[in-house]
Enzyme design. Structure first.
Site, PDB file in Angstrom:
ATOM      1  N   ARG A 111       1.055  -1.216  -0.057  1.00 38.19           N
ATOM      2  CA  ARG A 111       0.161   0.043   0.019  1.00 38.19           C
ATOM      3  C   ARG A 111       0.693   1.208   0.163  1.00 38.19           C
ATOM      4  NH1 ARG A 111      -5.065   1.605  -1.351  1.00 38.19           N
ATOM      5  NH2 ARG A 111      -6.143   2.936  -0.003  1.00 38.19           N
ATOM      6  N   THR A 396      -8.696   0.239 -10.595  1.00 37.02           N
ATOM      7  CA  THR A 396      -8.126  -0.837  -9.689  1.00 37.02           C
ATOM      8  C   THR A 396      -8.111  -2.167 -10.665  1.00 37.02           C
ATOM      9  OG1 THR A 396      -8.590   0.171  -7.921  1.00 37.02           O
ATOM     10  CG2 THR A 396      -8.192  -2.132  -7.547  1.00 37.02           C
ATOM     11  N   THR A 414      -3.685  -1.218  -7.799  1.00 36.18           N
ATOM     12  CA  THR A 414      -4.688   0.135  -7.954  1.00 36.18           C
ATOM     13  C   THR A 414      -3.494   1.415  -8.038  1.00 36.18           C
ATOM     14  OG1 THR A 414      -6.505   1.185  -7.346  1.00 36.18           O
ATOM     15  CG2 THR A 414      -5.005   0.672  -5.470  1.00 36.18           C
ATOM     16  N   ASP A 436      -7.916   8.128  -0.421  1.00 38.06           N
ATOM     17  CA  ASP A 436      -8.794   7.161   0.525  1.00 38.06           C
ATOM     18  C   ASP A 436      -8.499   7.501   1.945  1.00 38.06           C
ATOM     19  OD1 ASP A 436      -9.478   5.443  -1.821  1.00 38.06           O
ATOM     20  OD2 ASP A 436      -8.001   4.025  -1.257  1.00 38.06           O
ATOM     21  N   SER A 467      -8.090   0.681   2.781  1.00 41.18           N
ATOM     22  CA  SER A 467      -8.420   0.382   1.442  1.00 41.18           C
ATOM     23  C   SER A 467      -9.475  -0.729   1.603  1.00 41.18           C
ATOM     24  CB  SER A 467      -7.255  -0.283   0.841  1.00 41.18           C
ATOM     25  OG  SER A 467      -7.435  -0.981  -0.370  1.00 41.18           O
ATOM     26  N   GLY A 489     -13.218  -1.635  -7.473  1.00 39.81           N
ATOM     27  CA  GLY A 489     -14.512  -1.063  -7.267  1.00 39.81           C
ATOM     28  C   GLY A 489     -14.816  -0.150  -6.205  1.00 39.81           C
ATOM     29  N   GLY A 490     -13.605   0.399  -5.798  1.00 37.68           N
ATOM     30  CA  GLY A 490     -13.597   1.392  -4.929  1.00 37.68           C
ATOM     31  C   GLY A 490     -14.197   0.883  -3.428  1.00 37.68           C
TER      32      GLY A 490
HETATM   33  O1  DON Z   1      -7.839   0.989  -2.222  1.00 38.07           O
HETATM   34  C1  DON Z   1      -8.912   1.032  -2.394  1.00 38.07           C
HETATM   35  O2  DON Z   1     -10.008   0.834  -1.880  1.00 38.07           O
HETATM   36  C2  DON Z   1      -9.401   1.998  -3.515  1.00 38.07           C
HETATM   37  N1  DON Z   1      -8.282   2.884  -3.917  1.00 38.07           N
HETATM   38  C3  DON Z   1      -9.775   1.215  -4.723  1.00 38.07           C
HETATM   39  C4  DON Z   1     -10.083   1.918  -5.777  1.00 38.07           C
HETATM   40  C5  DON Z   1     -10.838   1.115  -6.804  1.00 38.07           C
HETATM   41  O3  DON Z   1     -11.281   0.064  -6.629  1.00 38.07           O
HETATM   42  C6  DON Z   1     -11.044   1.576  -8.001  1.00 38.07           C
HETATM   43  N2  DON Z   1     -11.726   0.386  -9.163  1.00 38.07           N
HETATM   44  N3  DON Z   1     -12.311   0.579  -9.907  1.00 38.07           N
END
Ligand code: DON
Length: 583
Positions: A111, A396, A414, A436, A467, A489-490
């Site tokens: 990370r 990601t 990501t 984040d 994350s 998917g954030g």
């Molecule tokens: O680490 C995380 O939770 C976010 N930065 C992930 C971002 C993400 O999955 C974007 N996806 N399409």
């Protein structure tokens, strides 16, 4: 834990933000059409990832006798080229590794970290309000120290079979000889307005008319090839020290919204080996990576769900979506309150996953939606924490790999939002992972001026932002590995992974059907249902049960490999361009 200074506390009291849960899901990286895909079978080994060129690089590594980590490195280096919007060496990742012969599970944390100069008011404007997401994201201050290469280097030291220098060949060749612009990359470039502002990115991806190069046009990225050659020859040090590190810091400082990341920050970066977290669900053992990754919330969601009548609800029924989204609400409420970088905030991981605690949380679920869950008080919970208000906009990618030895890798990787911070250095894009963090260092739920609580996930120097990434393995009763999965998917990652798991474990679907199934869930705001999917029809009945239902594009990119009789079966998310392939 640091105590908030008076001035900062005052700043917070002024800060206006809505609770994290009520924020819309920001998805700069949307789904690009839905292509029906069939499940893929292989006897010995398999790779499932977001782009066929990347998957082929991984398959080549495995054919040459490479380990799952060797394959993951080859896949990642190609992804950074052909899927630059999602991941790359300018970003961070979590990697879960299974060594079958040793029966040993390991988690690797790559990370990003906040620079030494980072302060908790990093994403507040002069009046103490959080910056608008676009201004926070395309911003030098959003760039964290990338962790992908240090993490892969650490994993390769322990698990590599092919020489490090050889693992970059596919990516270097494709970068020099050109790769065809994919429909997805084209669409995302077209929808993207800020990236054109970076001269290097504009020259790579856009034509003289200002539009993206056409689908199928060869894209060359010789700078990326040169960067990879240096890393192949000199190891990750070539990235973290010397001219690349200096260029990186210079690009961040030269941005119109300058950041403060220094070559010393890069030099200091360390990947961390983390003990994975595991929990039971339906007689299986589910393992993932805990804070700062998303595994604890995934296990809480499943643990709560298992204590409801979910197993009696018909697949895709109103009851099923009701129970799933209520369990998710409860898990996300605890996430917002407690979870962050364990080096900075004591994490009540054991308490959050305890039998009695999960029982007490499940008991809160009734016939009607609770709409907003409050965090609970697990054993070991630190006092004086407020809620994180991170918006967590959605770039990601997830890689699943199994090899002929029975070893496996699940790696979610990501640069945060699509095209990250939109800053390109030496052929790769820099992340915006630091968005984040909670932009509000105090309680994001804003209880009022007298509320002096601090957000566990506030910005602090050297800290890793929380994350949702949840690379996951499923083990059977016999201890044998049954499935490897994960998704982008954030913040919704956790619900995407959980959905795929219940689809396979409760509803008996194969990997491909489980991935293709419409997405649904809640992050402790509205109940979200994938727009345009068959589940839209459930919205009225859910509303009758008190749910505030939102139809949204829930763009997962879930890649699953599951054990079947005589080998492996893979599923690739129809919402992206991925494939599963193997021998
Ligand atoms: O680490 C995380 O939770 C976010 N930065 C992930 C971002 C993400 O999955 C974007 N996806 N399409």
């Amino acid at each position: 834990m640091r105590i908030l200074t008076g001035a900062l506390a005052a700043l917070l009291a002024l800060g206006a933000a809505w609770p994290a849960a009520a924020q819309p899901l920001l998805q700069p990286e949307q789904a690009t059409g839905s292509q029906p895909k069939a499940a893929v079978h292989a006897r010995r080994f398999m790779v499932a990832a977001a782009n066929p060129f990347a998957v082929d690089a991984g398959v080549q590594a495995l054919r040459r006798g490479g380990s799952v980590v060797d394959a993951a490195i080859a896949v990642q280096m190609v992804l950074g080229l052909v899927e630059p919007q999602s991941s790359g060496i300018g970003g961070g990742a979590f990697l879960l590794h299974w060594a079958r012969a040793e029966k040993r599970l390991r988690g690797y944390d790559g990370r990003e970290t906040a620079p030494a100069a980072a302060r908790s008011d990093r994403f507040l404007d002069a009046s103490g309000k959080p910056l608008d997401p676009p201004a926070a994201i395309a911003n030098g201050r959003a760039v964290g120290v990338p962790g992908v290469l240090r993490m892969l280097e650490a994993a390769h030291r322990r698990h590599g079979r092919i020489a490090w220098a050889k693992l970059f060949d596919s990516a270097i060749r494709l970068a020099e000889q050109g790769f065809p612009m994919s429909p997805r990359l084209y669409q995302l470039l077209q929808a993207e307005s800020t990236l054109r502002g970076d001269a290097a990115a504009r020259a790579l991806y856009y034509g003289s008319d200002g539009g993206p190069r056409p689908v199928g046009a060869l894209v060359f990225n010789r700078e990326y090839a040169a960067t990879l050659r240096a890393v192949a020859t000199f190891g990750a040090d070539a990235f973290y020290t010397g001219v690349i590190a200096e260029d990186l810091a210079r690009a961040v400082a030269a941005h119109r919204r300058p950041g403060d990341l220094t070559p010393e920050d890069l030099l200091r970066y360390r990947a961390i080996e983390r003990e994975p977290v595991c929990g039971d669900y339906r007689g299986r053992r589910i393992c993932s990576i805990g804070p700062p990754a998303g595994g604890v919330t995934l296990l809480q969601l499943l643990g709560i769900l298992e204590r409801t009548p979910f197993h009696r609800a018909a697949p895709g029924s109103v009851d099923a979506l009701h129970l799933f989204s209520e369990a998710a609400r409860l898990a996300y409420a605890d996430r917002a309150r407690y979870l962050a970088d364990p080096a900075f905030v004591r994490q009540p991981v054991a308490g959050l996953l305890e039998f009695d605690y999960l029982e007490s949380r499940a008991a809160l679920i009734g016939e009607r939606s609770m709409r907003r869950a409050a965090p609970g008080t697990p054993r070991g919970a630190p006092a004086m924490l407020g809620d994180s208000a991170a918006a967590e906009p959605a770039g990601t990618s997830h890689i699943s790999i199994v090899d002929a030895r029975g070893d496996a890798v699940a790696m979610t990787t990501t640069i945060e939002s699509a095209f990250g911070s939109r800053i390109m250095v030496r052929g790769f894009l820099l992340n915006n992972e630091l968005t984040d963090f909670s932009p509000l260092p105090g309680n994001g739920a804003r209880a009022g001026r007298s509320d002096t609580r601090v957000a566990a996930n506030r910005v602090e120097p050297g800290k890793r932002p929380r994350s949702a990434m949840s690379p996951t393995f499923v083990f059977g009763r016999d201890g044998q590995l049954q499935a490897v999965l994960g998704s982008p998917g954030g913040p919704a990652i956790i619900t995407f992974v959980a959905k795929a798991l219940v689809a396979m474990l409760d509803w008996g679907m194969d990997a491909q059907s489980a991935v293709a199934l419409p997405n649904f869930g809640s992050r402790n705001g509205p109940t979200e249902i994938e727009r345009g999917s068959a589940y839209e029809a459930l919205a009225p009945a859910l509303r009758e049960r008190g749910h505030e239902v939102l139809l949204v594009d829930l763009a997962s990119g879930t890649h699953v490999i599951e054990r079947v009789e005589g080998g492996w079966r893979g599923g690739a998310d129809p919402r992206r361009e991925g494939v599963a392939r193997g021998d």
